[in-house]
Design a protein around this motif. Sequence first.
Motif, short mmCIF file in Angstrom:
data_model
loop_
_atom_site.label_atom_id
_atom_site.label_comp_id
_atom_site.label_asym_id
_atom_site.label_seq_id
_atom_site.Cartn_x
_atom_site.Cartn_y
_atom_site.Cartn_z
N VAL A 1 0.82 -1.17 -0.02
CA VAL A 1 -0.13 -0.09 -0.05
C VAL A 1 0.86 1.23 0.08
O VAL A 1 1.98 1.19 0.19
CB VAL A 1 -1.01 0.19 1.35
CG1 VAL A 1 -1.83 -1.31 1.20
CG2 VAL A 1 -0.25 -0.11 2.51
N ARG B 1 -4.33 3.20 7.19
CA ARG B 1 -5.86 3.02 6.69
C ARG B 1 -6.02 1.63 6.43
O ARG B 1 -7.17 1.25 6.37
CB ARG B 1 -6.24 3.98 5.47
CG ARG B 1 -5.99 5.39 6.11
CD ARG B 1 -6.67 6.24 5.08
NE ARG B 1 -6.11 7.70 5.15
CZ ARG B 1 -6.55 8.35 6.03
NH1 ARG B 1 -7.13 8.27 7.19
NH2 ARG B 1 -5.92 9.79 6.02
N GLN B 2 -5.03 0.79 6.29
CA GLN B 2 -5.33 -0.71 6.10
C GLN B 2 -5.76 -1.43 7.23
O GLN B 2 -5.94 -2.65 7.32
CB GLN B 2 -4.11 -1.19 5.46
CG GLN B 2 -3.93 -0.80 3.85
CD GLN B 2 -5.28 -0.85 3.06
OE1 GLN B 2 -6.00 -1.93 2.96
NE2 GLN B 2 -5.41 0.00 2.23
N TYR B 3 -5.34 -0.88 8.27
CA TYR B 3 -5.50 -1.35 9.83
C TYR B 3 -6.92 -1.33 10.27
O TYR B 3 -7.40 -0.16 10.44
CB TYR B 3 -4.75 -0.69 10.81
CG TYR B 3 -3.20 -0.89 10.72
CD1 TYR B 3 -2.65 -0.73 9.60
CD2 TYR B 3 -2.43 -1.14 11.62
CE1 TYR B 3 -1.32 -0.86 9.30
CE2 TYR B 3 -1.15 -1.14 11.63
CZ TYR B 3 -0.59 -1.29 10.47
OH TYR B 3 0.96 -1.41 10.40
N TRP C 1 -1.60 -6.34 12.96
CA TRP C 1 -0.84 -5.75 11.80
C TRP C 1 0.37 -5.28 12.07
O TRP C 1 0.65 -4.77 13.37
CB TRP C 1 -2.04 -4.69 11.34
CG TRP C 1 -3.11 -4.89 10.88
CD1 TRP C 1 -3.65 -5.24 9.42
CD2 TRP C 1 -4.61 -5.00 11.73
NE1 TRP C 1 -5.13 -5.37 9.50
CE2 TRP C 1 -5.48 -5.33 10.85
CE3 TRP C 1 -4.64 -5.27 12.99
CZ2 TRP C 1 -6.89 -5.39 11.19
CZ3 TRP C 1 -5.85 -5.12 13.68
CH2 TRP C 1 -7.05 -5.51 12.53
N ARG D 1 -9.90 -7.19 7.08
CA ARG D 1 -10.16 -5.85 6.05
C ARG D 1 -11.39 -5.02 6.11
O ARG D 1 -11.65 -4.36 5.61
CB ARG D 1 -10.19 -6.58 4.64
CG ARG D 1 -8.80 -7.38 4.15
CD ARG D 1 -8.78 -7.68 2.78
NE ARG D 1 -7.67 -8.17 2.37
CZ ARG D 1 -7.32 -8.39 1.07
NH1 ARG D 1 -8.16 -8.30 0.03
NH2 ARG D 1 -6.01 -8.98 0.75
N SER E 1 -11.32 -1.32 6.92
CA SER E 1 -10.23 -0.67 6.52
C SER E 1 -10.49 -0.16 5.25
O SER E 1 -11.68 -0.37 4.60
CB SER E 1 -8.97 -1.98 6.24
OG SER E 1 -9.28 -2.70 5.07
N SER F 1 -9.60 -0.79 2.51
CA SER F 1 -9.46 -1.76 1.30
C SER F 1 -11.11 -2.53 1.27
O SER F 1 -11.29 -3.33 0.26
CB SER F 1 -8.38 -2.98 1.41
OG SER F 1 -8.96 -3.55 2.39
#
Length: 470
Positions: free
Chosen positions: A156, A163-165, A308, A368, A371, A373
């Motif tokens: 990413v 922001r993926q957490y 994460w 996910r 998040s 994504s």
Amino acid sequence: MTRRLIILITVITSWFTITAQSTLEEAKQLVESGDLETAIPMLEELAAASPKKGDINLLLGTALYYAGDHTGAKQQWEAALSKKVNAANLKLAELALMQYRTDDAEEFVETYRNGLKRGRKVLGPDESGDIDDRISRVSAMLDRVEKLVIIDSINVDSEIFFRQYGLAKSTGRFMLPSEAFNGTHQAAEPTVVFETGDGRERIWAVQNADNNFELVSAGPLSGGKWDEPSTLGSHLNEGGDANYPFLMSDGMTLYFANDGENSIGGLDIFITRRDGDGFLQPTNIGLPYNSPYNDYLLAIDEEKGIGWWATDRNRIPDMVTVYVFIPSDMRVNYPVDSENLAERALITSYRDTWEDGKDYSGLIALARKGSASDNGDLQATPQFALSVPGRGTLTSLQDFRNTRARGLAKQWLDLRSQLDRKKTELAALRERYRKGDQSVSGKILDGETVVAAMRNQLNIIASQVAEAEK
């Protein structure tokens, strides 16, 4: 041969020598400035023209290493070593350490130092620095590689990787300083602000008087304001930079990144615990979480049973890899005589950590959810965080009262998605170039121009949104 001809040959030879030295110095400056795209072809031409000059191989190897081509770097450094360039031993030692070949690293360092002592020729000062300490730390960590199940990974944007957490609300949330404070509190650049799930504490990094990053925290005041920050202790820095904090739900256990004296290279992840009003001396959490590159922002969501952490060990330009793992209450390490122990520590394949026949699809989907994504749960994580005078921080399109502001915010979101795709395309082009496809160099330059223009346009639209909504 006449005296005039001898003088002419001497002048021509001196001119070629000076020109080659000048070009090598130019290439060195290009490498130091990060312009590898220009430096590498120049050095390859110099190496072909002067096959006996090992210092060219040494610099070319360094450029290839920075570009992520470790195989090419090793070949050039070995070529430099064959031409009696002692400094190549130190480069090869660093490369061996990166691959956790600690015995090889020690041997290269010993050969390097013997070379400094050998003969009457002065080869310069010992530039090995703290490599002995790092070799010792890696050797000790290889005896304690945690048996970790990594269920997912995603590459990413390095600027907003957090922001993926997909943290549950009860665990807390991460924000950029601009999103958290609207310019009312100072923050290091870069850093991430962590807010606890109960909203009673925010932790982030600032730059202290010694120009190091130091962790601070603040509590909430009335009216949506936050108290002046207080330091968590300069001892957490260990002489380096402390950054990327995450406080567990117990309010006691703090994870953060630090590149101080107990790091094995770059930022490493450390753990510490509150003792009264302060925090204890931190401990490096070891392998496989840490590497000789940058590893940061470990977070564990106890509600979801998922963790994460982020790393740039995979050397993808402008991007980091976020690994998703299953945390355990008690640490279990691989036996020290396990096969492929170094590969486990390096995470050459995260799927190798999976238990046979185990289905992790449910946990992956849960990780996910919430998040950036996961398009089906955008409300769990803000689409953006925009501070508007008189309105506070707006985090979704539904927060806007002004129709024009809402439309501009939608444009901002669309453009940000385009920027993310363009950066992914650019990373792929850079990878092709690194592997030898020089035909994409023009596309890379064009892509970099487009990315810069998109970023500038995002800032313009954000200002327009704030003006329309206030």
